[in-house]
Design an enzyme around this catalytic site. Structure first.
Site, PDB file in Angstrom:
ATOM      1  N   GLN A   1     -76.221 -46.694   3.739  1.00  0.00           N
ATOM      2  CA  GLN A   1     -77.048 -45.721   3.022  1.00  0.00           C
ATOM      3  C   GLN A   1     -76.412 -44.330   3.096  1.00  0.00           C
ATOM      4  O   GLN A   1     -76.415 -43.571   2.135  1.00  0.00           O
ATOM      5  CB  GLN A   1     -78.460 -45.701   3.626  1.00  0.00           C
ATOM      6  CG  GLN A   1     -79.359 -44.578   3.139  1.00  0.00           C
ATOM      7  CD  GLN A   1     -79.704 -44.697   1.659  1.00  0.00           C
ATOM      8  OE1 GLN A   1     -79.673 -45.780   1.082  1.00  0.00           O
ATOM      9  NE2 GLN A   1     -80.020 -43.571   1.031  1.00  0.00           N
ATOM     10  N   GLU A   2     -75.834 -44.004   4.242  1.00  0.00           N
ATOM     11  CA  GLU A   2     -75.259 -42.671   4.428  1.00  0.00           C
ATOM     12  C   GLU A   2     -73.970 -42.480   3.624  1.00  0.00           C
ATOM     13  O   GLU A   2     -73.814 -41.484   2.933  1.00  0.00           O
ATOM     14  CB  GLU A   2     -74.974 -42.429   5.917  1.00  0.00           C
ATOM     15  CG  GLU A   2     -76.237 -42.264   6.772  1.00  0.00           C
ATOM     16  CD  GLU A   2     -76.974 -40.952   6.483  1.00  0.00           C
ATOM     17  OE1 GLU A   2     -76.435 -40.082   5.789  1.00  0.00           O
ATOM     18  OE2 GLU A   2     -78.129 -40.825   6.956  1.00  0.00           O
TER      19      GLU A   2
END
Ligand code: GLU
Length: 474
Positions: free
Chosen positions: A304-305
């Site tokens: 996600q990052e």
């Protein structure tokens, strides 16, 4: 009587007891062991590592704990086998995502329903989408043999006799999704709750139409007087679990994973799991072990990052695999944010700190989702959302309630009343939703990789094109 005669009488009475129908229910009263027939599938019962898990498992565990029973599972590899176990009273009940149907009701007793779902027709995107029942005519449609769906098609074919379908002897619908993905079948019938979860593994499959309105799912018991007492106990438990929110909590834990914002997102993620993750997995696993986190969670957060790009940078000055700010890096002792190990360790440590900091009465998994929201938006803002939840009569210990308040942190009528003011709450919701989705996809992938396979019986070996134990293909 001689000793030998005594022995014969004993053996004979044991054999007779073995045939007696209420025997298993007498055993329950004396030993307290509840024997359950189930299916090994991601939505019912499976092993997550060495831990039993699944919706049915959690619900049964809660019931068994409430009554002081222990649990023993008998995994059936087909629905017919499952119902035979019940018919022969080898088990006390069957808990396997079973839809209530007229045919089953004629043979067995059901508990109160605990879930509603509708049967969906699914197809592979790119192929012709059926829009009506008539569109199914002449298409190669598969269902699980002995399923509620086979029964439903039978009923529908009384009105539409041209309908035809194939019944596949399998215990779970991943097999059907596999057939459609590999174009070994055109269409399949899958329950909506199962499809929602399993679609993560087969993002090319799409729902075309509801074959029926929502149907009730329940546990089935033998239709005997001896089983009636157990049924009453279960119904009392289910009513209390519905009233206390326990049931909703279990439903949310298993089926509450928000949908991918797009199928493209799911598809891209699945592809990157194959192409990029193998290179990072050993490092992620070692850092996760160091901080006692599930590696699949750390993998989900880092995806996600940065989409697993150790050199990722954003305009806002965050960098690296875990997109850490310079200030946070200093706090966490990260000297080089572009070093993937340092970045992962910094992020893992940050998550651990947040998990520790949250009030002790917030239980898992709510605790984890709140820690992740705090990771994204900051602890103070998460606290503000919890306060808003409380003020509105919601429960600040439950993630869905806190989640519902996060967007208010950017509502100009509301955020000025909070302690820490404006925050991008909508983004924090998406952030946690995505991570849950990635995490659950990775869990599913390991579950299906470790799936219990039926014993091979050469006399009933399937034809080559029906061989179902194939590796998962995206
Ligand atoms: N709900 C189905 C049944 O009761 C089983 C799952 C499925 O076929 O999707 O037979």
């Amino acid at each position: 009587m001689t000793i030998r005669a005594h022995l014969y009488v004993l053996i004979a009475s044991l054999l007779l007891a073995g045939c007696s129908n209420d025997d298993i229910f007498q055993d329950l009263a004396t030993s307290g062991e509840l024997v359950v027939a189930t299916r090994n599938s991601p939505t019912t019962y499976y092993f997550d590592g060495d831990q039993p898990a699944g919706f049915e498992y959690d619900l049964l565990r809660a019931f068994a704990d409430a009554r002081g029973y222990s649990l023993r599972f008998q995994v059936a590899f087909t629905l017919d086998e499952l119902l035979t176990l019940l018919q022969e009273e080898k088990v006390h009940l069957a808990a396997a995502g079973l839809t209530i149907t007229p045919e089953r009701n004629a043979r067995f007793m059901t508990t109160l329903p605990y879930l509603q779902q509708s049967p969906l027709i699914i197809y592979k995107s790119g192929s012709k989408r059926p829009r009506t029942l008539e569109d199914l005519i002449g298409r190669d449609l598969v269902v699980l043999a002995g399923s509620s769906h086979a029964e439903l098609l039978q009923r529908l074919s009384e009105e539409t006799p041209e309908l035809s379908w194939r019944e596949v002897q399998a215990g779970d619908t991943l097999e059907l999704m596999q057939l459609v993905t590999l174009k070994k079948a055109e269409l399949a019938v899958i329950d909506s709750a199962e499809f929602k979860i399993q679609q993560q593994l087969y993002p090319r499959l799409v729902a075309a139409l509801d074959l029926e309105a929502e149907e009730d799912v329940a546990w089935y018991l033998p239709s005997t007087a001896a089983a009636a007492e157990l049924k009453d106990q279960i119904n009392v438990f289910l009513q209390e679990a519905e009233a206390s929110g326990l049931l909703e909590g279990i439903r949310e834990r298993h089926f509450g994973t928000a949908k991918f914002s797009s199928r493209l997102g799911a598809f891209t993620f699945s592809r990157r799991v194959e192409t990029l993750l193998p290179q990072w997995q050993p490092l992620i696993e070692s850092v996760a072990a160091e901080y006692r986190l599930d590696w699949r969670l750390l993998a989900a957060v880092s995806y996600q990052e940065s989409h697993w790009d150790p050199k990722a940078k954003s305009r806002t000055g965050v960098e690296g695999m875990m997109m850490i700010t310079r200030a946070t890096a200093d706090e966490l002792g990260v000297t080089d944010r572009l070093d993937p190990r340092q970045s992962l360790r910094g992020g893992a440590r940050f998550i651990r700190n947040l998990l520790r900091r949250l009030p002790p009465d917030i239980e898992e998994p709510h605790r984890l989702w709140m820690a992740l929201a705090a990771y994204n938006i900051g602890y103070g803002h998460l606290e503000d959302a919890r306060v808003l939840a409380e003020k509105r009569g919601l429960d600040p210990h439950l993630w869905p309630d806190v989640r519902s308040q996060l967007p208010n942190l950017q509502n100009p009528d509301i955020y000025p009343t909070t302690r820490f003011g404006f925050a991008r709450g909508v983004e924090a919701v998406t952030y946690v939703d995505n991570i849950r989705q990635y995490f659950s996809t990775l869990q599913l992938k390991s579950v299906t990789a470790e799936r219990i396979q039926p014993p091979v019986d050469v006399s009933t070996m399937l034809a080559e094109d029906q061989l179902l134990a194939l590796p998962l293909v995206m």
